[in-house]
Design an enzyme around this catalytic site. Structure first.
Site, short mmCIF file in Angstrom:
data_model
loop_
_atom_site.label_atom_id
_atom_site.label_comp_id
_atom_site.label_asym_id
_atom_site.label_seq_id
_atom_site.Cartn_x
_atom_site.Cartn_y
_atom_site.Cartn_z
N GLY A 48 0.83 -1.21 0.00
CA GLY A 48 0.00 0.00 0.00
C GLY A 48 0.86 1.25 0.00
N GLN A 53 2.87 9.74 1.45
CA GLN A 53 4.14 9.05 1.20
C GLN A 53 4.78 9.47 -0.11
OE1 GLN A 53 2.46 4.97 2.24
NE2 GLN A 53 4.50 4.83 3.14
N CYS A 98 6.62 -0.85 6.65
CA CYS A 98 6.09 0.34 5.99
C CYS A 98 7.14 0.89 5.03
CB CYS A 98 5.74 1.40 7.03
SG CYS A 98 5.13 2.93 6.33
N LEU A 99 6.70 1.33 3.86
CA LEU A 99 7.64 1.85 2.86
C LEU A 99 8.33 3.13 3.32
CD1 LEU A 99 5.45 1.29 -0.34
CD2 LEU A 99 7.22 -0.20 0.60
N HIS A 140 -3.66 0.12 8.08
CA HIS A 140 -2.34 0.76 7.94
C HIS A 140 -2.45 2.04 7.10
CE1 HIS A 140 2.19 0.33 7.55
NE2 HIS A 140 1.93 1.21 6.60
N GLU A 141 -3.20 1.97 5.99
CA GLU A 141 -3.31 3.15 5.10
C GLU A 141 -4.18 4.25 5.72
OE1 GLU A 141 -1.20 3.39 2.76
OE2 GLU A 141 -0.62 1.31 3.06
N HIS A 144 -2.06 6.15 7.99
CA HIS A 144 -1.22 7.11 7.27
C HIS A 144 -1.97 8.42 7.01
CE1 HIS A 144 2.65 5.40 6.26
NE2 HIS A 144 2.11 4.29 5.80
NI NI Z 1 3.06 2.45 5.45
#
Ligand code: NI
Length: 174
Positions: A48, A53, A98-99, A140-141, A144
């Site tokens: 995701g 991000q 997480c990215l 998770h998203e 964010h």
């Molecule tokens: Ni993330």
């Protein structure tokens, strides 16, 4: 299409509660934006990617759910605009990453079964009950979009260790 730079832990925009967006305003940007978000997410094997991000202040995220039967098949894409979690059931502690914190994995508690409402990429309102990895990805998203990161959910006893790992990883991030 383009692979965009992903913002990293410590950058202010990741801590911002993002602004709800009108679908009509977003619509003209969506084809390119979604293609870029998908390419960026796939390039780093992510599940995701939220708008902050890639430095944008919209309540928008993309989820690319891997095909459970065959990883070589393309993932299923969910575009979630102004998502709201309506209800949560069940709990499970599972490892997450997480990215925006590449290289860090830690266990966090998530609901296993949730009901979400969001606008999809065609401007249609969706209400869906989701489970498993997709439920985890939605939570998770949505976090964010509220300026929260999964490390916030780590057991307080483990936070000093997590801080140490982040300190070590940081110089390796772009
Ligand atoms: Ni993330």
């Amino acid at each position: 299409m383009a692979v965009l730079r992903i913002t990293k832990y410590g950058e202010d925009i990741l801590r911002r509660k993002l602004k709800p967006v009108k679908y009509e305003q977003l619509a003209p940007l969506l084809p390119k934006l979604l293609a870029d978000m998908e390419e960026t997410c796939l390039a780093v094997r992510g599940v995701g990617l939220a708008a902050n991000q890639i430095g944008l202040d919209y309540r928008l995220a993309v989820i690319l759910l891997p095909n459970a039967e065959d990883e070589k098949l393309p993932p299923t894409r969910y575009v979630i605009i102004n998502p709201v979690i309506l209800s949560k059931r069940g709990e499970r502690i599972e490892e997450e990453g997480c990215l925006s914190l590449p290289g860090l994995w830690a266990e966090v508690l998530r609901a296993t079964d949730i009901t979400v409402r969001y606008t999809d990429e065609n401007g249609q309102e969706q209400v869906k009950r989701v489970r498993g990895l997709l439920a985890k990805a939605f939570q998770h998203e949505v976090d964010h979009l509220d300026g929260k990161l999964f490390v916030d959910l780590v057991d307080p006893k483990l936070k000093p260790e997590v801080k140490k790992i982040i300190k070590k990883l940081r110089p390796t991030w772009d």
